[in-house]
Design a protein around this motif. Structure first.
Motif, mmCIF file in Angstrom:
data_model
loop_
_atom_site.group_PDB
_atom_site.id
_atom_site.type_symbol
_atom_site.label_atom_id
_atom_site.label_comp_id
_atom_site.label_asym_id
_atom_site.label_seq_id
_atom_site.Cartn_x
_atom_site.Cartn_y
_atom_site.Cartn_z
ATOM 1 N N LEU A 145 -6.723 -7.891 6.901
ATOM 2 C CA LEU A 145 -6.307 -7.183 5.693
ATOM 3 C C LEU A 145 -4.890 -7.571 5.319
ATOM 4 C CD1 LEU A 145 -6.762 -4.993 3.538
ATOM 5 C CD2 LEU A 145 -5.883 -3.341 5.198
ATOM 6 N N HIS A 146 -4.692 -7.877 4.045
ATOM 7 C CA HIS A 146 -3.373 -8.198 3.509
ATOM 8 C C HIS A 146 -3.026 -7.174 2.451
ATOM 9 C CE1 HIS A 146 -3.355 -12.083 5.533
ATOM 10 N NE2 HIS A 146 -4.616 -12.180 5.161
ATOM 11 N N LEU A 147 -1.838 -6.612 2.567
ATOM 12 C CA LEU A 147 -1.335 -5.707 1.535
ATOM 13 C C LEU A 147 -0.707 -6.558 0.444
ATOM 14 C CD1 LEU A 147 0.400 -2.945 3.654
ATOM 15 C CD2 LEU A 147 -1.801 -2.843 2.494
ATOM 16 N N LEU A 148 -1.207 -6.414 -0.752
ATOM 17 C CA LEU A 148 -0.662 -7.171 -1.868
ATOM 18 C C LEU A 148 0.546 -6.453 -2.469
ATOM 19 C CD1 LEU A 148 -4.016 -8.255 -3.540
ATOM 20 C CD2 LEU A 148 -2.638 -9.482 -1.844
ATOM 21 N N VAL A 149 0.566 -5.129 -2.334
ATOM 22 C CA VAL A 149 1.677 -4.309 -2.813
ATOM 23 C C VAL A 149 1.954 -3.272 -1.733
ATOM 24 C CG1 VAL A 149 2.504 -2.818 -4.671
ATOM 25 C CG2 VAL A 149 0.855 -4.609 -5.200
ATOM 26 N N ALA A 150 2.928 -3.519 -0.884
ATOM 27 C CA ALA A 150 3.194 -2.621 0.244
ATOM 28 C C ALA A 150 3.831 -1.305 -0.191
ATOM 29 C CB ALA A 150 4.089 -3.311 1.262
ATOM 30 N N GLU A 151 4.629 -1.333 -1.264
ATOM 31 C CA GLU A 151 5.277 -0.125 -1.755
ATOM 32 C C GLU A 151 4.949 0.053 -3.236
ATOM 33 O OE1 GLU A 151 9.290 0.550 -0.516
ATOM 34 O OE2 GLU A 151 9.001 -0.640 1.303
ATOM 35 N N PRO A 152 3.753 0.575 -3.518
ATOM 36 C CA PRO A 152 3.286 0.708 -4.903
ATOM 37 C C PRO A 152 3.978 1.841 -5.664
ATOM 38 C CG PRO A 152 1.721 1.663 -3.400
ATOM 39 C CD PRO A 152 2.778 1.025 -2.558
ATOM 40 N N ASP A 153 3.788 1.822 -6.958
ATOM 41 C CA ASP A 153 4.309 2.866 -7.836
ATOM 42 C C ASP A 153 3.530 4.158 -7.640
ATOM 43 O OD1 ASP A 153 6.111 1.096 -9.034
ATOM 44 O OD2 ASP A 153 4.655 0.490 -10.561
ATOM 45 N N GLU A 154 4.188 5.258 -7.889
ATOM 46 C CA GLU A 154 3.549 6.570 -7.797
ATOM 47 C C GLU A 154 2.365 6.687 -8.755
ATOM 48 O OE1 GLU A 154 4.120 9.109 -5.664
ATOM 49 O OE2 GLU A 154 5.629 7.892 -4.647
ATOM 50 N N ALA A 155 2.360 5.899 -9.808
ATOM 51 C CA ALA A 155 1.260 5.926 -10.783
ATOM 52 C C ALA A 155 -0.066 5.529 -10.142
ATOM 53 C CB ALA A 155 1.576 5.014 -11.961
ATOM 54 N N ASP A 156 -0.021 4.815 -9.026
ATOM 55 C CA ASP A 156 -1.226 4.366 -8.335
ATOM 56 C C ASP A 156 -1.645 5.303 -7.205
ATOM 57 O OD1 ASP A 156 -1.480 2.058 -9.923
ATOM 58 O OD2 ASP A 156 -0.047 0.982 -8.667
ATOM 59 N N ALA A 157 -0.992 6.447 -7.078
ATOM 60 C CA ALA A 157 -1.229 7.355 -5.954
ATOM 61 C C ALA A 157 -2.684 7.806 -5.853
ATOM 62 C CB ALA A 157 -0.304 8.567 -6.045
ATOM 63 N N ALA A 158 -3.309 8.160 -6.954
ATOM 64 C CA ALA A 158 -4.700 8.645 -6.911
ATOM 65 C C ALA A 158 -5.641 7.531 -6.449
ATOM 66 C CB ALA A 158 -5.120 9.180 -8.271
ATOM 67 N N LEU A 159 -5.473 6.342 -6.983
ATOM 68 C CA LEU A 159 -6.312 5.210 -6.609
ATOM 69 C C LEU A 159 -6.137 4.867 -5.131
ATOM 70 C CD1 LEU A 159 -8.202 2.852 -7.467
ATOM 71 C CD2 LEU A 159 -6.117 1.544 -7.919
ATOM 72 N N LEU A 160 -4.905 4.842 -4.677
ATOM 73 C CA LEU A 160 -4.648 4.502 -3.281
ATOM 74 C C LEU A 160 -5.114 5.614 -2.342
ATOM 75 C CD1 LEU A 160 -1.231 2.779 -3.770
ATOM 76 C CD2 LEU A 160 -3.419 1.703 -3.245
ATOM 77 N N GLY A 161 -5.016 6.838 -2.783
ATOM 78 C CA GLY A 161 -5.558 7.943 -1.995
ATOM 79 C C GLY A 161 -7.055 7.792 -1.801
ATOM 80 N N GLU A 162 -7.736 7.350 -2.844
ATOM 81 C CA GLU A 162 -9.179 7.101 -2.740
ATOM 82 C C GLU A 162 -9.464 5.977 -1.751
ATOM 83 O OE1 GLU A 162 -12.965 5.669 -5.476
ATOM 84 O OE2 GLU A 162 -11.155 6.361 -6.479
ATOM 85 N N ALA A 163 -8.658 4.913 -1.789
ATOM 86 C CA ALA A 163 -8.839 3.798 -0.850
ATOM 87 C C ALA A 163 -8.620 4.266 0.590
ATOM 88 C CB ALA A 163 -7.876 2.660 -1.190
ATOM 89 N N SER B 72 -3.064 4.798 5.738
ATOM 90 C CA SER B 72 -2.400 6.041 5.412
ATOM 91 C C SER B 72 -1.318 5.744 4.378
ATOM 92 C CB SER B 72 -1.804 6.712 6.647
ATOM 93 O OG SER B 72 -0.853 5.884 7.256
ATOM 94 N N ILE B 73 -0.826 6.800 3.757
ATOM 95 C CA ILE B 73 0.235 6.668 2.769
ATOM 96 C C ILE B 73 1.414 7.485 3.252
ATOM 97 C CG2 ILE B 73 0.947 7.180 0.414
ATOM 98 C CD1 ILE B 73 -1.980 6.782 -0.430
ATOM 99 N N GLU B 74 2.566 6.864 3.214
ATOM 100 C CA GLU B 74 3.808 7.528 3.567
ATOM 101 C C GLU B 74 4.581 7.747 2.265
ATOM 102 O OE1 GLU B 74 7.485 5.511 5.481
ATOM 103 O OE2 GLU B 74 6.194 6.196 7.115
ATOM 104 N N ASN B 75 4.878 8.979 1.991
ATOM 105 C CA ASN B 75 5.628 9.291 0.767
ATOM 106 C C ASN B 75 7.119 9.178 1.035
ATOM 107 O OD1 ASN B 75 3.433 9.856 -0.987
ATOM 108 N ND2 ASN B 75 3.117 11.752 0.118
ATOM 109 N N GLY B 76 7.811 8.517 0.120
ATOM 110 C CA GLY B 76 9.254 8.363 0.256
ATOM 111 C C GLY B 76 9.981 9.640 -0.082
ATOM 112 N N THR B 77 11.241 9.637 0.200
ATOM 113 C CA THR B 77 12.044 10.823 -0.096
ATOM 114 C C THR B 77 12.890 10.604 -1.293
ATOM 115 O OG1 THR B 77 13.736 10.057 1.449
ATOM 116 C CG2 THR B 77 12.105 11.635 2.274
#
Length: 65
Positions: free
Chosen positions: A32-50, A60-65
């Motif tokens: 597996l290769h991450l094409l976008v390791a730190e995506p925009d918050e706009a993609d949160a729903a899509l990435l949550g589904e993945a 897993s997703i780590e939310n920044g501070t």
């Protein structure tokens, strides 16, 4: 937001790639290769589904501070 991959759990099935192809890619060897390791918050729903779709529970997703 940051995508975390547990490489020890990932089996390279590619469901994450089918859900979010702009963010994940599984190569011919099943790695597996991450094409976008730190995506925009706009993609949160899509990435949550993945993340939820991963049968190996390798993502897993780590939310920044």
């Amino acid at each position: 937001m940051k995508i975390i991959v547990d490489r020890g759990r990932c089996t390279g099935i590619g469901i994450c790639e089918s859900v979010a192809p702009d963010h994940f890619e599984v190569d011919g060897d099943g790695a597996l290769h991450l094409l976008v390791a730190e995506p925009d918050e706009a993609d949160a729903a899509l990435l949550g589904e993945a993340v939820r779709s991963c049968p190996a529970l390798a993502l897993s997703i780590e939310n920044g501070t």
